[in-house]
Design a protein around this motif. Sequence first.
Motif, PDB file in Angstrom:
ATOM      1  N   MET A  73     -10.561  -3.900  30.253  1.00  0.00           N
ATOM      2  CA  MET A  73     -11.110  -4.159  31.582  1.00  0.00           C
ATOM      3  C   MET A  73     -10.051  -4.659  32.556  1.00  0.00           C
ATOM      4  SD  MET A  73     -14.878  -5.642  31.001  1.00  0.00           S
ATOM      5  CE  MET A  73     -16.027  -4.898  29.855  1.00  0.00           C
ATOM      6  N   LEU A  74      -8.788  -4.511  32.184  1.00  0.00           N
ATOM      7  CA  LEU A  74      -7.725  -5.006  33.055  1.00  0.00           C
ATOM      8  C   LEU A  74      -6.988  -3.836  33.704  1.00  0.00           C
ATOM      9  CD1 LEU A  74      -6.235  -7.708  30.669  1.00  0.00           C
ATOM     10  CD2 LEU A  74      -8.132  -7.926  32.278  1.00  0.00           C
ATOM     11  N   ASP A  75      -6.379  -4.098  34.860  1.00  0.00           N
ATOM     12  CA  ASP A  75      -5.641  -3.010  35.484  1.00  0.00           C
ATOM     13  C   ASP A  75      -4.257  -2.870  34.833  1.00  0.00           C
ATOM     14  OD1 ASP A  75      -3.558  -4.475  36.834  1.00  0.00           O
ATOM     15  OD2 ASP A  75      -5.108  -5.183  38.208  1.00  0.00           O
ATOM     16  N   ALA A  76      -3.568  -1.797  35.173  1.00  0.00           N
ATOM     17  CA  ALA A  76      -2.383  -1.398  34.410  1.00  0.00           C
ATOM     18  C   ALA A  76      -1.304  -2.478  34.338  1.00  0.00           C
ATOM     19  CB  ALA A  76      -1.811  -0.123  35.000  1.00  0.00           C
ATOM     20  N   ALA A  77      -1.029  -3.128  35.458  1.00  0.00           N
ATOM     21  CA  ALA A  77       0.062  -4.105  35.471  1.00  0.00           C
ATOM     22  C   ALA A  77      -0.270  -5.302  34.582  1.00  0.00           C
ATOM     23  CB  ALA A  77       0.331  -4.569  36.895  1.00  0.00           C
ATOM     24  N   VAL A  78      -1.504  -5.817  34.714  1.00  0.00           N
ATOM     25  CA  VAL A  78      -1.928  -6.966  33.915  1.00  0.00           C
ATOM     26  C   VAL A  78      -1.978  -6.575  32.444  1.00  0.00           C
ATOM     27  CG1 VAL A  78      -3.716  -8.687  33.612  1.00  0.00           C
ATOM     28  CG2 VAL A  78      -3.276  -7.765  35.863  1.00  0.00           C
ATOM     29  N   ARG A  79      -2.325  -5.313  32.207  1.00  0.00           N
ATOM     30  CA  ARG A  79      -2.396  -4.790  30.855  1.00  0.00           C
ATOM     31  C   ARG A  79      -1.044  -4.899  30.147  1.00  0.00           C
ATOM     32  NH1 ARG A  79      -5.525   0.881  30.110  1.00  0.00           N
ATOM     33  NH2 ARG A  79      -7.139  -0.248  31.245  1.00  0.00           N
ATOM     34  N   VAL A  80      -0.020  -4.467  30.845  1.00  0.00           N
ATOM     35  CA  VAL A  80       1.324  -4.517  30.269  1.00  0.00           C
ATOM     36  C   VAL A  80       1.729  -5.967  29.993  1.00  0.00           C
ATOM     37  CG1 VAL A  80       3.754  -4.089  30.739  1.00  0.00           C
ATOM     38  CG2 VAL A  80       2.056  -2.350  31.282  1.00  0.00           C
TER      39      VAL A  80
END
Lengths: 299, 292
Positions: free
Chosen positions: A189-196
Amino acid sequence: MADSENRIEVSHVTHEFHGAALRATGGKLVAVNDVSFSLTDSPPQIVNLVGQSGSGKSTLARIILGLQKPTRGSVTFNGKDVYRLGGRDKEEYLRSVQPVFQDPYGIFNPFYKVDRVLWKAIKKFHLAKGRSDGLEVIERSLRAVDLRPEDVLGRYPHQLSGGQRQRVMLARVHMLQPRFIIADEPVSMLDAAVRVLFLNILIDFRDKYGMTTLFITHDLSTSYYVGGDIMVMHKGGIVESGKVDDVLVNPEHPYTRMLLSSVPVPDPDARWKDRAQVVLAEEEEELVVDKPDIEAPNP
Amino acid sequence: MRRFARSLWKLWSSSHKFQIGIVIIAVFVVVAILHGPIVATIGHGQDPLGTAAYTPWQLPSRTNILGTDRYGRDILALTVTGLASSLQVGAVAGLISTVVGVLVAFIAGYKGGKLDSLLSGTADVFLVVPSLPILITLSAYVTNLSLAAIGVILAIFSWALAARTIRSQVLSLRTRPYVELAKVSRMSDLEIIVQELVPNLLPFIGVGFANAVLGSIFALVGLEVIGLGPSNVIDLGLMLNWAIGWGTLSLGMWPMFVAPIFVLGMLFFAVNLINIGLEETYNPRLRKVAGA
Ligand SMILES: Nc1ncnc2c1ncn2[C@@H]1O[C@H](COP(=O)(O)OP(=O)(O)OP(=O)(O)O)[C@@H](O)[C@H]1O
Ligand SMILES: [Mg+2]
């Protein structure tokens, strides 16, 4: 702690759900079907568990965490059955195996400030003596996951972003220093940057503290990113396992190939063609994969 | 405790309907608690409820604001006394049925399995049992009941509804991730129920309590109106019974009728305002539709 091996052994675990709603399908639904594998913390590693929605990943995670007794089979921790642990052993088990859940909105009770989950961990696992000691532990762990304590403490869950909430959970894990993290779709449920950012913290935990993570995802691009071992789950059973580099490059099971073929390719025409084939081949549901995003350079 | 106050304040400031309902109830409760002094003030030193305290069948005047009844008793004093008894019965019944209902709901909903089947089954039996005929039969045999005893009897028939509604909420909450996180944080079942579940269910518990109170008050009114109430207690239902029995309407003695109906109507109105207010606060989809 690190010199003796810790081991979670999942053997022949099957879980069936019964209920009135399932009467149409014979009264039971086999969510997990004869699954066996083991996790060890020496050497520490990240083990991917991938599969579509409904393949039984969360059920398996809850079984490992001691939250749902399996219908058949057993889960043992260092040789002891997780569902027959007495007081001290139970504490030891929970001290060693901790979750990060999928939904960053549901993990906080809306009634309390976010600090509470951290203080609970301190009190229940005796991590610090007294208030100032505890606060020190909390602040150290928040900084370890790239959160500024003043951004988080004293706030209510709805005042934090999804990424912040998920990292508060990682801070909790950092405080407890378990040997194993059971992470059930922690980044879906996180966007790409936060995911990384999140994945890097998991990798960091492995390298710095020797924690082993069972990383559950339906997004193959995140598996590519973290590497290590992978198990592919389909309709409750594990159909293929091995190194990420082997399995995702030379998939053997048709289901794994299907999963791979539904990863969107940058060329729009190809993507639509693939999608159409996938829909024809397998009637099943969504697989959100954004491989191009995740391979952006690390922040 | 401060958290509690804070969430109560949030609830209070979230809906005007809720506020109005609470204010009405609060006024009634204060009047009921102070019914002794109020009645004494009305009587100016003598008992306004004594037989022939005043001239019978007076319409409202300066000495008797709501007039007097057939026996020369002050109707305002009767109403205040009646309100006090009705609320007392309602409070006893509401409290017992809420406590029992909440306990059953939490045990059944949280533990699940066979225990749940047993408890829910029992609650369902109490839900479908027709309470009025049983109450009528009971009251025909038992006389001279105290207010508290009536409350207990009425509670027997109202706990099941509270149990049912709260249980369904517990079921929806117990698999929330924060409950599972509490479990792996070594919190005991009791701690989880008290700290994680109950705070989120307070509005439902509040609604359950209000409805049980109201239901019991009206059940007693129903018994009184058909003449089967306890004989020694003046409550709002008994006033209605007299109003009907004495033919007050055809005599033009409207206060005897209007006073208890007005109070009962306001109670009903207030409790439902509270219900609606809570629902709007805790069910945002509804709030959007209602535009409040
Ligand atoms: N409490 C339950 N009662 C009945 N069936 C359930 C229950 N929990 C899960 N299931 C069913 O078990 C199957 C596996 O569910 P599970 O949540 O483990 O899947 P998942 O792989 O985690 O899916 P997702 O990727 O969507 O999270 C599904 O078909 C689901 O409907
Ligand atoms: Mg899941």
